[in-house]
Design a protein around this motif. Sequence first.
Motif, PDB file in Angstrom:
ATOM      1  N   TYR A 172       0.840  -1.199   0.000  1.00 16.48           N
ATOM      2  CA  TYR A 172       0.000   0.000   0.000  1.00 16.48           C
ATOM      3  C   TYR A 172       0.875   1.250   0.000  1.00 16.48           C
ATOM      4  O   TYR A 172       1.821   1.357   0.795  1.00 16.48           O
ATOM      5  CB  TYR A 172      -0.902   0.029   1.241  1.00 16.48           C
ATOM      6  N   SER A 173       0.531   2.222  -0.874  1.00  8.22           N
ATOM      7  CA  SER A 173       1.218   3.520  -0.901  1.00  8.22           C
ATOM      8  C   SER A 173       0.879   4.302   0.368  1.00  8.22           C
ATOM      9  O   SER A 173      -0.075   3.974   1.086  1.00  8.22           O
ATOM     10  CB  SER A 173       0.760   4.318  -2.123  1.00  8.22           C
ATOM     11  N   ARG A 174       1.613   5.359   0.612  1.00 10.03           N
ATOM     12  CA  ARG A 174       1.326   6.213   1.774  1.00 10.03           C
ATOM     13  C   ARG A 174      -0.105   6.765   1.705  1.00 10.03           C
ATOM     14  O   ARG A 174      -0.818   6.784   2.709  1.00 10.03           O
ATOM     15  CB  ARG A 174       2.342   7.353   1.831  1.00 10.03           C
ATOM     16  N   ASP A 205     -13.381  -2.382   1.189  1.00  4.07           N
ATOM     17  CA  ASP A 205     -12.862  -2.803  -0.124  1.00  4.07           C
ATOM     18  C   ASP A 205     -11.351  -2.634  -0.257  1.00  4.07           C
ATOM     19  O   ASP A 205     -10.684  -3.461  -0.878  1.00  4.07           O
ATOM     20  CB  ASP A 205     -13.544  -2.005  -1.242  1.00  4.07           C
ATOM     21  N   LEU A 206     -10.840  -1.540   0.313  1.00  2.59           N
ATOM     22  CA  LEU A 206      -9.394  -1.293   0.202  1.00  2.59           C
ATOM     23  C   LEU A 206      -8.600  -2.372   0.948  1.00  2.59           C
ATOM     24  O   LEU A 206      -7.480  -2.714   0.554  1.00  2.59           O
ATOM     25  CB  LEU A 206      -9.068   0.112   0.743  1.00  2.59           C
ATOM     26  N   VAL A 207      -9.192  -2.921   2.013  1.00  5.26           N
ATOM     27  CA  VAL A 207      -8.567  -4.027   2.751  1.00  5.26           C
ATOM     28  C   VAL A 207      -8.674  -5.321   1.923  1.00  5.26           C
ATOM     29  O   VAL A 207      -7.694  -6.064   1.775  1.00  5.26           O
ATOM     30  CB  VAL A 207      -9.233  -4.186   4.141  1.00  5.26           C
ATOM     31  N   LEU A 208      -9.866  -5.560   1.369  1.00  7.39           N
ATOM     32  CA  LEU A 208     -10.085  -6.759   0.542  1.00  7.39           C
ATOM     33  C   LEU A 208      -9.125  -6.828  -0.640  1.00  7.39           C
ATOM     34  O   LEU A 208      -8.771  -7.913  -1.102  1.00  7.39           O
ATOM     35  CB  LEU A 208     -11.525  -6.785   0.012  1.00  7.39           C
ATOM     36  N   ARG A 209      -8.715  -5.657  -1.132  1.00 10.07           N
ATOM     37  CA  ARG A 209      -7.811  -5.630  -2.287  1.00 10.07           C
ATOM     38  C   ARG A 209      -6.565  -6.464  -2.058  1.00 10.07           C
ATOM     39  O   ARG A 209      -6.108  -7.184  -2.947  1.00 10.07           O
ATOM     40  CB  ARG A 209      -7.416  -4.180  -2.592  1.00 10.07           C
ATOM     41  N   VAL A 252      -3.584 -16.981   5.322  1.00  8.35           N
ATOM     42  CA  VAL A 252      -3.893 -15.785   6.101  1.00  8.35           C
ATOM     43  C   VAL A 252      -3.164 -14.637   5.405  1.00  8.35           C
ATOM     44  O   VAL A 252      -2.004 -14.800   5.018  1.00  8.35           O
ATOM     45  CB  VAL A 252      -3.410 -15.928   7.561  1.00  8.35           C
ATOM     46  N   VAL A 253      -3.856 -13.515   5.198  1.00 10.76           N
ATOM     47  CA  VAL A 253      -3.215 -12.350   4.578  1.00 10.76           C
ATOM     48  C   VAL A 253      -3.153 -11.237   5.621  1.00 10.76           C
ATOM     49  O   VAL A 253      -4.182 -10.858   6.183  1.00 10.76           O
ATOM     50  CB  VAL A 253      -3.977 -11.893   3.316  1.00 10.76           C
ATOM     51  N   SER A 254      -1.946 -10.736   5.888  1.00  9.79           N
ATOM     52  CA  SER A 254      -1.704  -9.751   6.947  1.00  9.79           C
ATOM     53  C   SER A 254      -1.286  -8.407   6.353  1.00  9.79           C
ATOM     54  O   SER A 254      -0.471  -8.348   5.434  1.00  9.79           O
ATOM     55  CB  SER A 254      -0.601 -10.296   7.857  1.00  9.79           C
ATOM     56  N   ILE A 255      -1.848  -7.324   6.906  1.00 10.24           N
ATOM     57  CA  ILE A 255      -1.502  -5.948   6.523  1.00 10.24           C
ATOM     58  C   ILE A 255      -0.954  -5.245   7.765  1.00 10.24           C
ATOM     59  O   ILE A 255      -1.593  -5.282   8.819  1.00 10.24           O
ATOM     60  CB  ILE A 255      -2.748  -5.180   6.024  1.00 10.24           C
ATOM     61  N   SER A 256       0.208  -4.619   7.652  1.00  9.35           N
ATOM     62  CA  SER A 256       0.787  -3.854   8.760  1.00  9.35           C
ATOM     63  C   SER A 256       0.626  -2.359   8.513  1.00  9.35           C
ATOM     64  O   SER A 256       0.856  -1.882   7.402  1.00  9.35           O
ATOM     65  CB  SER A 256       2.285  -4.171   8.895  1.00  9.35           C
ATOM     66  N   LEU A 257       0.262  -1.611   9.561  1.00 13.88           N
ATOM     67  CA  LEU A 257       0.112  -0.154   9.478  1.00 13.88           C
ATOM     68  C   LEU A 257       0.698   0.484  10.732  1.00 13.88           C
ATOM     69  O   LEU A 257       0.538  -0.053  11.837  1.00 13.88           O
ATOM     70  CB  LEU A 257      -1.375   0.231   9.374  1.00 13.88           C
ATOM     71  N   GLY A 258       1.341   1.638  10.569  1.00  5.78           N
ATOM     72  CA  GLY A 258       1.883   2.343  11.730  1.00  5.78           C
ATOM     73  C   GLY A 258       3.301   1.905  12.044  1.00  5.78           C
ATOM     74  O   GLY A 258       4.065   1.556  11.137  1.00  5.78           O
ATOM     75  N   ASP A 309       3.199  -2.899   4.464  1.00  7.36           N
ATOM     76  CA  ASP A 309       3.621  -4.242   4.025  1.00  7.36           C
ATOM     77  C   ASP A 309       2.458  -5.238   4.119  1.00  7.36           C
ATOM     78  O   ASP A 309       1.619  -5.152   5.019  1.00  7.36           O
ATOM     79  CB  ASP A 309       4.747  -4.790   4.909  1.00  7.36           C
ATOM     80  N   VAL A 310       2.458  -6.206   3.212  1.00  5.44           N
ATOM     81  CA  VAL A 310       1.492  -7.313   3.242  1.00  5.44           C
ATOM     82  C   VAL A 310       2.280  -8.623   3.299  1.00  5.44           C
ATOM     83  O   VAL A 310       3.299  -8.766   2.616  1.00  5.44           O
ATOM     84  CB  VAL A 310       0.563  -7.264   2.004  1.00  5.44           C
ATOM     85  N   VAL A 311       1.819  -9.552   4.150  1.00  2.56           N
ATOM     86  CA  VAL A 311       2.419 -10.882   4.230  1.00  2.56           C
ATOM     87  C   VAL A 311       1.316 -11.910   4.005  1.00  2.56           C
ATOM     88  O   VAL A 311       0.230 -11.796   4.577  1.00  2.56           O
ATOM     89  CB  VAL A 311       3.095 -11.124   5.602  1.00  2.56           C
ATOM     90  N   VAL A 312       1.592 -12.880   3.150  1.00  2.00           N
ATOM     91  CA  VAL A 312       0.663 -13.988   2.904  1.00  2.00           C
ATOM     92  C   VAL A 312       1.268 -15.246   3.513  1.00  2.00           C
ATOM     93  O   VAL A 312       2.420 -15.583   3.219  1.00  2.00           O
ATOM     94  CB  VAL A 312       0.433 -14.193   1.392  1.00  2.00           C
ATOM     95  N   ILE A 313       0.488 -15.903   4.389  1.00  2.00           N
ATOM     96  CA  ILE A 313       0.982 -17.084   5.083  1.00  2.00           C
ATOM     97  C   ILE A 313       0.118 -18.263   4.663  1.00  2.00           C
ATOM     98  O   ILE A 313      -1.034 -18.375   5.073  1.00  2.00           O
ATOM     99  CB  ILE A 313       0.920 -16.913   6.612  1.00  2.00           C
ATOM    100  N   GLY A 314       0.683 -19.132   3.847  1.00  6.03           N
ATOM    101  CA  GLY A 314      -0.091 -20.273   3.369  1.00  6.03           C
ATOM    102  C   GLY A 314       0.789 -21.495   3.267  1.00  6.03           C
ATOM    103  O   GLY A 314       1.945 -21.493   3.723  1.00  6.03           O
ATOM    104  N   GLY A 315       0.245 -22.530   2.649  1.00  6.48           N
ATOM    105  CA  GLY A 315       1.022 -23.724   2.356  1.00  6.48           C
ATOM    106  C   GLY A 315       1.748 -24.250   3.580  1.00  6.48           C
ATOM    107  O   GLY A 315       1.174 -24.397   4.659  1.00  6.48           O
ATOM    108  N   ALA A 316       3.042 -24.500   3.407  1.00  4.93           N
ATOM    109  CA  ALA A 316       3.860 -25.133   4.456  1.00  4.93           C
ATOM    110  C   ALA A 316       4.049 -24.237   5.672  1.00  4.93           C
ATOM    111  O   ALA A 316       4.488 -24.705   6.719  1.00  4.93           O
ATOM    112  CB  ALA A 316       5.217 -25.525   3.875  1.00  4.93           C
ATOM    113  N   SER A 317       3.724 -22.930   5.566  1.00  5.62           N
ATOM    114  CA  SER A 317       3.893 -22.030   6.710  1.00  5.62           C
ATOM    115  C   SER A 317       2.598 -21.806   7.494  1.00  5.62           C
ATOM    116  O   SER A 317       2.629 -21.189   8.563  1.00  5.62           O
ATOM    117  CB  SER A 317       4.422 -20.670   6.246  1.00  5.62           C
ATOM    118  N   ARG A 318       1.485 -22.313   6.994  1.00  8.06           N
ATOM    119  CA  ARG A 318       0.179 -21.956   7.563  1.00  8.06           C
ATOM    120  C   ARG A 318       0.057 -22.301   9.050  1.00  8.06           C
ATOM    121  O   ARG A 318      -0.602 -21.584   9.802  1.00  8.06           O
ATOM    122  CB  ARG A 318      -0.938 -22.621   6.746  1.00  8.06           C
ATOM    123  N   LEU A 319       0.689 -23.389   9.489  1.00  7.48           N
ATOM    124  CA  LEU A 319       0.585 -23.791  10.904  1.00  7.48           C
ATOM    125  C   LEU A 319       1.879 -23.527  11.683  1.00  7.48           C
ATOM    126  O   LEU A 319       2.091 -24.075  12.770  1.00  7.48           O
ATOM    127  CB  LEU A 319       0.164 -25.258  11.012  1.00  7.48           C
TER     128      LEU A 319
END
Length: 211
Positions: free
Chosen positions: A15-17, A86-90, A131-137, A162-172
Amino acid sequence: MIEFAPGLLYFPDFYSRLEQEALASLLRDAVKAAPLFTPLMPRTGKPFSVRMTNFGALGWVSDREHGYRYEARHPQTGEEWPAIPDLVLRAWRETSNYPHDPEACLMNFYDVSARMGLHQDRDEAALDAPVVSISLGDSCLFRIGSETRGGKTRSFKLHSGDVVVIGGASRLAFHGVDRIFPATSTLLPNGGRINLTMRRVRAAENLATGG
Ligand code: MD3
Ligand code: FE
């Protein structure tokens, strides 16, 4: 995009500023409808240092009596959770590679002294979904290990946008937040860090029946 580990995808500055400012502003409004609450540990009733709220059909809650679970309503207001913006869903739609939108979006708020101990996310039946994670601040030090407690861990800094996607072998994998770095972002006027995690909760085979 950087693959930190199998199934752990890092999208720095997703995400841009300007978008982060829009997110901060819409989250401020959403929290007026669904105030932050302090979850309590199952059995002990010890409070989390992180405060939380949720968006979407289902929200993650925890208290001493009933433990970790997903609920359709806010534990204090009794209202349904606000919709996921919607901006989060993106972020989910552009990174998850999953054919359905998330059912849940957990918002964690960390003041500069808050932490999250190492844990697994296993309250979701839909373990095929990431799991899709968004960090702010403010930036944080995020730690991730293996599927067994006490295994080797690695640490990464996560920054606003930043966005992090946690799936597959990292999900647990066990993971947590060791510290918040104070005053590393000007996004939130009073400092601290927001993390949003979008999730699928119900197993895909139960989708058609609503069970
Ligand atoms: C790795 N939140 O809400 S987000 C949580 O920054 C949670 O607030 C942290 O852990 C935070 O449960 C980390 C990144 C994340 C989310 C889910 C994961 C990493 C994960 C699930 C499995 C492995
Ligand atoms: Fe987690």
